[in-house]
Write a protein that holds these residues in place. Structure first.
Motif, PDB file in Angstrom:
ATOM      1  N   LEU A 109       0.827  -1.209   0.000  1.00  0.00           N
ATOM      2  CA  LEU A 109       0.000   0.000   0.000  1.00  0.00           C
ATOM      3  C   LEU A 109       0.859   1.257   0.000  1.00  0.00           C
ATOM      4  O   LEU A 109       0.524   2.254  -0.660  1.00  0.00           O
ATOM      5  CB  LEU A 109      -0.931  -0.013   1.213  1.00  0.00           C
ATOM      6  N   PHE A 113       0.563   4.110  -3.154  1.00  0.00           N
ATOM      7  CA  PHE A 113       0.084   5.478  -2.945  1.00  0.00           C
ATOM      8  C   PHE A 113       1.195   6.469  -2.592  1.00  0.00           C
ATOM      9  O   PHE A 113       0.935   7.525  -2.024  1.00  0.00           O
ATOM     10  CB  PHE A 113      -0.986   5.480  -1.843  1.00  0.00           C
ATOM     11  N   TYR A 128      -1.554   6.287   2.338  1.00  0.00           N
ATOM     12  CA  TYR A 128      -2.552   5.333   1.844  1.00  0.00           C
ATOM     13  C   TYR A 128      -3.875   5.457   2.586  1.00  0.00           C
ATOM     14  O   TYR A 128      -4.912   5.041   2.081  1.00  0.00           O
ATOM     15  CB  TYR A 128      -2.033   3.892   1.820  1.00  0.00           C
ATOM     16  N   GLY A 132      -5.987   6.104  -0.372  1.00  0.00           N
ATOM     17  CA  GLY A 132      -6.595   4.790  -0.556  1.00  0.00           C
ATOM     18  C   GLY A 132      -7.965   4.710   0.085  1.00  0.00           C
ATOM     19  O   GLY A 132      -8.956   4.380  -0.575  1.00  0.00           O
ATOM     20  N   THR A 271       6.456   1.333   6.683  1.00  0.00           N
ATOM     21  CA  THR A 271       5.854   1.831   5.443  1.00  0.00           C
ATOM     22  C   THR A 271       6.582   3.056   4.903  1.00  0.00           C
ATOM     23  O   THR A 271       6.613   3.277   3.692  1.00  0.00           O
ATOM     24  CB  THR A 271       4.378   2.186   5.654  1.00  0.00           C
ATOM     25  N   ALA A 467      -3.177   6.326  -7.392  1.00  0.00           N
ATOM     26  CA  ALA A 467      -1.761   5.917  -7.453  1.00  0.00           C
ATOM     27  C   ALA A 467      -1.001   6.892  -8.342  1.00  0.00           C
ATOM     28  O   ALA A 467      -0.510   6.541  -9.427  1.00  0.00           O
ATOM     29  CB  ALA A 467      -1.640   4.492  -7.965  1.00  0.00           C
TER      30      ALA A 467
END
Length: 505
Positions: A109, A113, A128, A132, A271, A467
């Motif tokens: 993820l 993103f 995200y 997202g 992340t 994205a």
């Protein structure tokens, strides 16, 4: 302190099991990607490269490990043994197997993103959640919490561990240690992202390999005790050992909890590094992040645990307030166990080695925390530069580095646990809600690998919105490269074997 501890327990007691459940869920969703794609993990590290604004997979892995391989890999393992017995080590491994898929999902993820900001690739939890889930307010709340935690709280805990271990090993006053590590940290953070990455990719392999080599030497010196130690670990973890079988529930609870804490499984911490990697497909960085869990839990944590067990340098508490076994009377569960383990075979080396290990593990975590804090600041500023706030973060990181060295860490630990726990809950719930995107990415990666292709990501035919990096920066790079691989949409169209239609005009 009582209030902070109570709140922390409310957050943390169910958190470890939720993280394990999420890991099991994504193991099913991805069809065991952490096992199936193990060869790809090694291949991606070997073939990865860096581009302007992005990092190679190895650099991103080093940046991630600078956080994952921390004090929890020493103190956390010792605490798990003290509270759950030797069998807790089995459940640390189980958590690693399942939890690695959670690291995979959040890294995927983060890649999908990510954004190009001021010439650098950045992303992570708030990105995200914002692009997202489309939850702008939640993304801002997560970014603000992460910026405060990683910029002004968590680094102090790491500094306190460095100062206390240096005091025990060398007799240095905490303020002296605080001055030194703050000065070194200043050199790193003033140099910006490039210097942060340089420190991570240089120090992390050295500290991980050095720690493992030292552990191998100690284990080899006690080789005759290894079979019995392994038997004890397995039998205790399964609840059939005569001595520790009755506390198998504690073995599960503490093994899972300490594994989750040591590796930050599902916390979203990795992340921010995952988003920086220059890869042609999010699935590639996903398997690299899963591999980082293996390195921390299967190598570093298990090396720590085996050193402790084979030398009988531990105690195990019981519910009555005493001990089931007490091989080290008067010892405090934590780094003290590892120090005693080393001293049994190499007298006088324990305190020095653990102090150096804690220094490297904790300092690289401080460096990474600064990077996380600045990434969240950039998100909150709407991807605009602001020198004033950037310097606030730098000065805050340096101030808490020194302050954390000289004050008691009890309240900081409690406050830090609350912040960490809240971030973990928000991140894992968000990742679960974004499961459809994770599923599309892993299915697309598997399809291309089955066709013998080097996977290339195109979000449009997959129906993935938001994205932006892949729709602009990556697509422009592909168009400018005469040797560029075919896009995802083009590849299946050539043989008709894809189950994902090409929806482009």
């Amino acid at each position: 302190m009582n209030l902070l501890t109570t709140i922390s327990d409310w957050i943390w007691n169910p958190l470890a099991y939720f993280a394990l459940a999420v890991g099991g869920f994504f193991t099913i969703v991805t069809r065991g990607v952490q096992f199936r794609r193990l060869p790809d993990m090694i291949r991606q590290l070997r073939q990865s490269k860096t581009t302007d604004g992005g990092l190679s997979s190895f650099q991103a892995l080093a940046l991630t490990l600078s956080s994952r391989v921390g004090v929890g890999s020493i103190a956390g393992v010792a605490t798990a043994i003290a509270m759950g017995g030797p069998g807790s080590l089995i459940w640390i491994m189980v958590t690693g197997f399942l939890g690695s898929t959670c690291a995979y999902a959040e890294a995927v993820l983060a890649q999908v993103f990510k954004r190009r900001i001021h010439g650098e690739d950045r992303g992570g939890m708030p990105y995200y959640i914002r692009h997202g889930l489309r939850a702008r307010w939640l993304a801002a709340a997560v970014a603000l919490t992460a910026m405060i935690g990683y910029g002004f709280v968590f680094p102090g805990i790491q500094a306190n561990n460095i100062a206390s271990s240096a005091n025990q090993a060398f007799g240095l006053e905490p303020w002296m240690t605080g001055v030194v590590i703050t000065a070194i940290l200043a050199f790193v953070v003033v140099g910006g992202t490039r210097r942060v990455v340089q420190v991570a990719q240089t120090v992390v392999p050295f500290m991980a390999v050095g720690y493992l080599l030292f552990a191998v030497v100690l284990i080899a010196m006690n080789a005759e005790k290894v079979p019995e130690a392994l038997r004890l670990i397995v039998m205790s973890g399964l609840g059939v050992d005569q001595m520790f079988g009755g506390i198998v529930g504690f073995a599960v609870a503490w093994g899972v909890r300490r594994a989750v804490f040591a590796s930050a499984t599902g916390f979203g911490e990795g992340t921010f590094a995952a988003a920086t990697a220059d890869a042609t497909h999010p699935g590639k960085q996903g398997i690299i992040q899963a591999f980082s869990i293996y390195i921390d839990l299967f190598l570093i944590c298990m090396a720590t645990g085996l050193m402790i067990i084979i030398t009988d340098s531990y105690h195990v508490v019981n519910q009555a307030g005493g001990y089931l076994v007490d091989h080290v009377p008067g010892a405090i569960a934590g780094p003290n166990f590892v120090q005693l383990a080393i001293d049994t075979s190499l007298p006088g080396w324990g305190s020095v080695f653990v102090a150096l290990a804690v220094l490297l593990f904790a300092f690289t975590s401080q460096v990474f925390f600064f990077y996380v804090a600045t990434t969240n600041l950039i998100f909150l500023l709407g991807e605009k530069s602001n020198r004033f706030f950037e310097w606030i973060i730098k000065l805050g990181a340096l101030a808490i580095s020194f302050t954390g060295s000289v004050i008691s860490a009890d309240a900081m630990w409690a406050a830090g646990d609350i912040g960490y726990g809240l971030l973990a809950w928000l991140n894992m719930i968000s990742v679960v809600l974004l499961t459809p995107i994770v599923f599309k990415v892993v299915r697309d990666y598997d399809r291309q690998r089955k066709l013998g292709q080097d996977p290339v990501f195109d979000p449009e035919p997959l129906g993935i919105k938001g994205a932006l990096w892949w729709e602009t920066t990556f697509r422009e790079r592909q168009e400018q490269s005469p040797l560029a691989a075919p896009t995802v949409a083009e590849a299946p169209g050539s043989n008709g074997s894809s189950d994902i239609p090409d929806s482009r005009p």
